[in-house]
Design a protein around this motif. Structure first.
Motif, PDB file in Angstrom:
ATOM      1  N   PHE A 228       0.873  -1.183   0.000  1.00 20.91           N
ATOM      2  CA  PHE A 228       0.000   0.000   0.000  1.00 20.91           C
ATOM      3  C   PHE A 228       0.899   1.218   0.000  1.00 20.91           C
ATOM      4  CE2 PHE A 228       0.998  -0.702   4.397  1.00 20.91           C
ATOM      5  CZ  PHE A 228       0.867   0.513   5.069  1.00 20.91           C
ATOM      6  N   ASN A 229       0.323   2.403  -0.188  1.00 20.74           N
ATOM      7  CA  ASN A 229       1.151   3.600  -0.246  1.00 20.74           C
ATOM      8  C   ASN A 229       0.510   4.747   0.523  1.00 20.74           C
ATOM      9  OD1 ASN A 229      -0.859   4.444  -2.159  1.00 20.74           O
ATOM     10  ND2 ASN A 229       0.351   3.535  -3.783  1.00 20.74           N
ATOM     11  N   THR A 230       1.328   5.750   0.798  1.00 20.40           N
ATOM     12  CA  THR A 230       0.813   7.003   1.327  1.00 20.40           C
ATOM     13  C   THR A 230       0.318   7.838   0.153  1.00 20.40           C
ATOM     14  OG1 THR A 230       2.926   8.170   1.145  1.00 20.40           O
ATOM     15  CG2 THR A 230       2.517   6.933   3.182  1.00 20.40           C
ATOM     16  N   GLN A 231      -0.275   8.988   0.459  1.00 22.64           N
ATOM     17  CA  GLN A 231      -0.774   9.842  -0.613  1.00 22.64           C
ATOM     18  C   GLN A 231       0.356  10.310  -1.528  1.00 22.64           C
ATOM     19  OE1 GLN A 231      -3.634  12.903   0.573  1.00 22.64           O
ATOM     20  NE2 GLN A 231      -4.061  11.774   2.440  1.00 22.64           N
ATOM     21  N   LEU A 232       1.517  10.604  -0.950  1.00 18.83           N
ATOM     22  CA  LEU A 232       2.645  11.074  -1.761  1.00 18.83           C
ATOM     23  C   LEU A 232       3.451   9.923  -2.354  1.00 18.83           C
ATOM     24  CD1 LEU A 232       3.857  14.120   0.376  1.00 18.83           C
ATOM     25  CD2 LEU A 232       2.621  14.157  -1.787  1.00 18.83           C
ATOM     26  N   GLY A 233       3.044   8.696  -2.080  1.00 22.52           N
ATOM     27  CA  GLY A 233       3.699   7.537  -2.679  1.00 22.52           C
ATOM     28  C   GLY A 233       2.900   6.928  -3.813  1.00 22.52           C
ATOM     29  N   LYS A 234       1.822   7.598  -4.233  1.00 23.98           N
ATOM     30  CA  LYS A 234       0.961   7.041  -5.279  1.00 23.98           C
ATOM     31  C   LYS A 234       1.682   6.963  -6.623  1.00 23.98           C
ATOM     32  CE  LYS A 234      -3.430   7.846  -5.687  1.00 23.98           C
ATOM     33  NZ  LYS A 234      -3.924   6.473  -5.440  1.00 23.98           N
ATOM     34  N   GLY A 235       1.484   5.831  -7.292  1.00 26.66           N
ATOM     35  CA  GLY A 235       1.969   5.678  -8.653  1.00 26.66           C
ATOM     36  C   GLY A 235       3.385   5.155  -8.784  1.00 26.66           C
ATOM     37  N   VAL A 236       4.105   4.985  -7.675  1.00 22.57           N
ATOM     38  CA  VAL A 236       5.467   4.452  -7.768  1.00 22.57           C
ATOM     39  C   VAL A 236       5.427   3.055  -8.387  1.00 22.57           C
ATOM     40  CG1 VAL A 236       7.515   3.774  -6.470  1.00 22.57           C
ATOM     41  CG2 VAL A 236       6.269   5.837  -5.841  1.00 22.57           C
ATOM     42  N   ILE A 237       4.490   2.220  -7.920  1.00 25.07           N
ATOM     43  CA  ILE A 237       4.143   0.970  -8.596  1.00 25.07           C
ATOM     44  C   ILE A 237       2.754   1.172  -9.201  1.00 25.07           C
ATOM     45  CG2 ILE A 237       3.684  -1.500  -8.347  1.00 25.07           C
ATOM     46  CD1 ILE A 237       5.526  -1.594  -5.993  1.00 25.07           C
ATOM     47  N   ASP A 238       2.575   0.722 -10.419  1.00 26.50           N
ATOM     48  CA  ASP A 238       1.286   0.813 -11.103  1.00 26.50           C
ATOM     49  C   ASP A 238       0.191   0.244 -10.196  1.00 26.50           C
ATOM     50  OD1 ASP A 238      -0.950   0.389 -12.795  1.00 26.50           O
ATOM     51  OD2 ASP A 238       0.344   0.150 -14.538  1.00 26.50           O
ATOM     52  N   GLU A 239      -0.819   1.056  -9.888  1.00 24.53           N
ATOM     53  CA  GLU A 239      -1.849   0.646  -8.938  1.00 24.53           C
ATOM     54  C   GLU A 239      -2.884  -0.310  -9.534  1.00 24.53           C
ATOM     55  OE1 GLU A 239      -3.160   4.299  -7.112  1.00 24.53           O
ATOM     56  OE2 GLU A 239      -1.164   4.672  -6.266  1.00 24.53           O
ATOM     57  N   LYS A 391      -6.748   5.615  -9.198  1.00 27.49           N
ATOM     58  CA  LYS A 391      -5.562   4.779  -9.342  1.00 27.49           C
ATOM     59  C   LYS A 391      -4.541   5.453 -10.255  1.00 27.49           C
ATOM     60  CE  LYS A 391      -7.548   0.247  -8.363  1.00 27.49           C
ATOM     61  NZ  LYS A 391      -7.726  -1.140  -8.831  1.00 27.49           N
ATOM     62  N   CYS A 392      -3.297   5.476  -9.773  1.00 27.52           N
ATOM     63  CA  CYS A 392      -2.202   6.053 -10.543  1.00 27.52           C
ATOM     64  C   CYS A 392      -1.403   4.939 -11.193  1.00 27.52           C
ATOM     65  CB  CYS A 392      -1.295   6.890  -9.641  1.00 27.52           C
ATOM     66  SG  CYS A 392      -2.072   8.384  -9.013  1.00 27.52           S
ATOM     67  N   TYR A 393      -1.096   5.128 -12.458  1.00 31.25           N
ATOM     68  CA  TYR A 393      -0.365   4.107 -13.200  1.00 31.25           C
ATOM     69  C   TYR A 393       1.101   4.477 -13.383  1.00 31.25           C
ATOM     70  CZ  TYR A 393      -5.263   3.180 -14.389  1.00 31.25           C
ATOM     71  OH  TYR A 393      -6.607   2.951 -14.326  1.00 31.25           O
ATOM     72  N   GLN A 394       1.437   5.742 -13.144  1.00 32.28           N
ATOM     73  CA  GLN A 394       2.815   6.210 -13.220  1.00 32.28           C
ATOM     74  C   GLN A 394       3.068   7.188 -12.077  1.00 32.28           C
ATOM     75  OE1 GLN A 394       3.876   7.793 -17.059  1.00 32.28           O
ATOM     76  NE2 GLN A 394       3.117   6.010 -18.173  1.00 32.28           N
ATOM     77  N   PRO A 395       4.336   7.382 -11.687  1.00 31.31           N
ATOM     78  CA  PRO A 395       4.634   8.347 -10.615  1.00 31.31           C
ATOM     79  C   PRO A 395       4.260   9.773 -11.018  1.00 31.31           C
ATOM     80  CG  PRO A 395       6.524   6.902 -11.046  1.00 31.31           C
ATOM     81  CD  PRO A 395       5.548   6.676 -12.148  1.00 31.31           C
ATOM     82  N   ASN A 396       3.900  10.578 -10.037  1.00 29.26           N
ATOM     83  CA  ASN A 396       3.634  11.997 -10.225  1.00 29.26           C
ATOM     84  C   ASN A 396       2.596  12.283 -11.310  1.00 29.26           C
ATOM     85  OD1 ASN A 396       5.297  13.140  -8.194  1.00 29.26           O
ATOM     86  ND2 ASN A 396       7.093  12.769  -9.463  1.00 29.26           N
ATOM     87  N   THR A 397       1.569  11.448 -11.362  1.00 26.61           N
ATOM     88  CA  THR A 397       0.445  11.737 -12.247  1.00 26.61           C
ATOM     89  C   THR A 397      -0.785  12.190 -11.467  1.00 26.61           C
ATOM     90  OG1 THR A 397      -0.056   9.355 -12.272  1.00 26.61           O
ATOM     91  CG2 THR A 397       1.197  10.243 -14.132  1.00 26.61           C
ATOM     92  N   LEU A 398      -0.723  12.117 -10.144  1.00 30.42           N
ATOM     93  CA  LEU A 398      -1.715  12.758  -9.280  1.00 30.42           C
ATOM     94  C   LEU A 398      -0.927  13.642  -8.315  1.00 30.42           C
ATOM     95  CD1 LEU A 398      -4.689  13.082  -8.381  1.00 30.42           C
ATOM     96  CD2 LEU A 398      -4.279  11.253  -6.728  1.00 30.42           C
ATOM     97  N   LEU A 399      -0.901  14.938  -8.596  1.00 30.38           N
ATOM     98  CA  LEU A 399      -0.106  15.859  -7.793  1.00 30.38           C
ATOM     99  C   LEU A 399      -0.980  16.430  -6.688  1.00 30.38           C
ATOM    100  CD1 LEU A 399       1.909  17.816 -10.531  1.00 30.38           C
ATOM    101  CD2 LEU A 399       2.455  15.652  -9.392  1.00 30.38           C
ATOM    102  N   LEU A 400      -0.837  15.840  -5.512  1.00 25.43           N
ATOM    103  CA  LEU A 400      -1.547  16.347  -4.346  1.00 25.43           C
ATOM    104  C   LEU A 400      -0.527  16.717  -3.280  1.00 25.43           C
ATOM    105  CD1 LEU A 400      -1.298  13.762  -2.318  1.00 25.43           C
ATOM    106  CD2 LEU A 400      -3.365  12.991  -3.446  1.00 25.43           C
ATOM    107  N   ASP A 401      -0.986  17.461  -2.309  1.00 32.23           N
ATOM    108  CA  ASP A 401      -0.096  17.979  -1.273  1.00 32.23           C
ATOM    109  C   ASP A 401      -0.528  17.411   0.067  1.00 32.23           C
ATOM    110  OD1 ASP A 401       1.397  19.455   0.522  1.00 32.23           O
ATOM    111  OD2 ASP A 401       0.286  21.319   0.197  1.00 32.23           O
ATOM    112  N   ASN A 402       0.218  16.420   0.547  1.00 38.03           N
ATOM    113  CA  ASN A 402      -0.053  15.850   1.860  1.00 38.03           C
ATOM    114  C   ASN A 402       1.057  16.214   2.833  1.00 38.03           C
ATOM    115  OD1 ASN A 402      -1.755  14.306   3.556  1.00 38.03           O
ATOM    116  ND2 ASN A 402      -0.389  12.555   3.400  1.00 38.03           N
ATOM    117  N   ALA A 403       1.625  17.408   2.625  1.00 40.49           N
ATOM    118  CA  ALA A 403       2.712  17.879   3.479  1.00 40.49           C
ATOM    119  C   ALA A 403       2.283  19.171   4.160  1.00 40.49           C
ATOM    120  CB  ALA A 403       3.973  18.068   2.646  1.00 40.49           C
ATOM    121  N   LEU A 404       2.370  20.311   3.465  1.00 43.83           N
ATOM    122  CA  LEU A 404       1.801  21.553   3.996  1.00 43.83           C
ATOM    123  C   LEU A 404       0.283  21.539   3.843  1.00 43.83           C
ATOM    124  CD1 LEU A 404       2.433  24.341   5.238  1.00 43.83           C
ATOM    125  CD2 LEU A 404       2.429  25.250   2.911  1.00 43.83           C
TER     126      LEU A 404
END
Length: 546
Positions: A228-239, A391-404
């Motif tokens: 599983f992933n965090t919000q900022l880890g989405k798409g590292v592996i094809d979901e 579902k994200c199939y590639q890294p950085n294809t859903l740009l959300l901010d789970n930091a600030l």
């Protein structure tokens, strides 16, 4: 040459392509030097938006994005952008002007100690007091902005220093290779994974940042371990992978937390303390392997038993090479959790009600966008639905901010993404509250001739806080407002406005907007009435006994 000329040459030497921002009179020498440069100035309508664009450039390219402001109120407008980049690990360099420092004719007019203001929220914050220091200070600002963990840097150039002559020359840009992990720590990780009965892989922000997807996919394929992933880890592996359980969009009490509770080992790759913890450790409970560029930071809920420190991809690759998994592993419980998550998130994908459910919006977008297309999110309750359901199939294809997790970043982020990837479709999702915090940048997007789709989720309220207010049992108070006519507003900037009247109408409008040139703004009424009934009772339905 003039110091300002040298400064521009130092920026060119760093590979800077764009500078986003708003110059002031203190920047005039720098601006004149920039006029003959290969660097393109992107004039924005607010410094905060310029910072968000620069940070997104850094996020997508791995190279520092650059933004520019004048002194005082211009520079202080960078504060939120600096925090956005710093917490989100996005390499960014901010440049600002300042009054003359050798002799002042205006007293303290507009002078704020921005260097001191920036120090707590950047990796580097300095004023250039001599033209001969430009090469070293520029190189250091860019080096620190890029170095793990990436973040923000600030350089201030007073106008009298900018016009001085200097005979200094730029420094060579020297990179370095990240170290591989220690062999003993790799062997210890292999032993822990082989001895675990129910291991789970967690992919965090650090793994997304360095595109470790190939090594992690190889690890999952060889071991059969679910992830599983965090919000900022989405798409590292094809979901779409059959071992993907879901995204931790909530801190606890979602279906995938049942799998987390059952696991006896978490292989935590790229963990970043800025994200809400997707699990809490207890003494005597599950074991944790922390795998990152740096050791884990200890606190009351996170105290890993093993640190594997080094390049993430190299660490995972080495561990995978040495692993020999037992054949008696029973992962059927994790598969049942995966099936439950899949059933839950798809439940309202075809719901026809209007105003539209955010779940239906997620499904519609996922259906229409290709693997590499990009969705950017501002901040609101819809972020939870996108994190869980899209579902994200590639890294950085859903740009959300789970930091600030700041409002106002969604539109500028989309503009930078489209500029960097003109061949991809880019859709910006904004709540009506967050959109109006930087809506003036519609003019910038039109002037840049971007082909962009901007969707405003219109509920005439600060919806995230209303959901929280309802969830703790408070009366509805203080969170409703009125909006302008977003169609007329868009058209006044030269954009194209749309207002759908049904789900099917939205479907057709979205097709048109995605396949037509120009900036398209869609004013979409949204229905958040199911937020409480779904998100606040998840664990009551499952009770982790599935």
């Amino acid at each position: 040459m003039k110091t300002s000329d040298l400064f521009v040459k130092a920026l060119e030497n760093e590979g800077v392509e764009y500078i986003y921002g708003i110059p002031g009179e203190e920047n005039l020498d720098f601006l004149d030097s920039l006029r003959g440069s290969s660097i393109k100035l992107i004039l924005t309508r607010h410094e905060q938006a310029a910072g968000f664009m620069a940070a997104t450039y850094g996020r997508l390219t791995g190279k520092p994005g650059v933004c520019l402001s004048t002194l005082g109120p211009g520079a202080t407008n960078f504060v939120t952008s600096a925090a956005y980049a710093q917490l989100g690990a996005m390499p960014m360099v901010m440049l600002a002007g300042q009054k003359p420092i050798r002799k002042s004719k205006q007293g303290r007019f507009q002078i704020v100690d921005v260097v001191g203001l920036m120090k707590p929220i950047t990796k580097y914050s300095e004023q250039i007091v001599d033209g001969n220091n430009v090469p070293s200070m520029t190189r250091e600002a860019f080096r620190l902005a890029m170095e793990e963990r990436p973040g923000a840097a600030y350089l201030e150039l007073p106008e009298d220093i900018a016009e001085e002559d200097t005979d200094a020359t730029v420094f060579d840009v020297v990179g370095h290779r990240r170290p591989s992990p220690d062999v003993k720590s790799v062997d210890a990780a292999v032993e822990m994974i082989q001895n675990a009965k129910m291991p789970l892989l967690l992919i965090g922000a650090g793994a997304n940042r360095k595109m470790a997807g190939k090594a992690l996919t190889r690890f999952v394929d060889k071991t059969g371990i679910y992830f599983f992933n965090t919000q900022l880890g989405k798409g590292v592996i094809d979901e779409r992978h059959d071992k993907y359980i879901g995204t931790a969009a909530l801190s606890a009490d979602d279906y995938l937390h049942c799998a987390i509770e059952r696991a006896d080992l978490i292989i935590n790759v790229g963990h970043d303390v800025i994200e809400k913890p997707p699990f809490f450790m207890e003494k005597g409970g599950k074991k944790v392997i922390h795998l990152n560029f740096f050791p884990g930071q200890m606190d009351d809920v996170y105290f890993p038993q093993l640190n594997v420190v080094g390049d993430i991809s190299a660490s995972i690759w080495d561990i995978t090479d040495k692993l020999s998994m037992p054949e008696d592993r029973d992962y059927s419980y994790f598969q049942r959790v995966r099936d439950e998550v899949e059933s839950h998130i798809t439940k309202y994908f075809e719901d026809e009600r209007f105003p539209m459910l955010p779940q239906r919006l997620v499904a519609t977008l996922r259906d229409k966008l290709s693997d590499e297309d990009i969705v950017t999110l501002d901040n609101g309750v819809y972020k939870i639905w996108f994190a869980r359901n899209y579902k994200c199939y590639q890294p950085n294809t859903l740009l959300l901010d789970n930091a600030l997790a700041t409002m106002g970043a969604g539109l500028p982020s989309a503009m930078a993404a489209k500029q960097i990837h003109p061949d991809r479709k880019v859709v910006s999702i904004n709540g009506d509250g967050g959109f109006l915090m930087n809506s003036q940048e519609i003019e910038t997007a039109v002037r840049m001739k971007l082909d962009l789709v901007v969707i405003i989720l219109n509920d005439s309220a600060y919806g995230m806080i209303k959901w929280k207010q309802e969830g703790v049992g408070f009366e509805n108070f203080g969170l409703d407002f009125k909006n302008p006519d977003f169609i007329q507003y868009a058209e006044s900037f030269g954009a194209i406005g749309h207002r759908p009247t049904s789900s099917e109408d939205f479907n057709q409008i979205l097709d048109t907007a995605l396949n037509s040139p120009g900036v398209h703004l869609i004013d979409l009424p949204v229905d958040y009435s199911l937020n409480h009934s779904i998100l606040n009772v998840l664990i009551k339905e499952s009770a982790c006994i599935i």
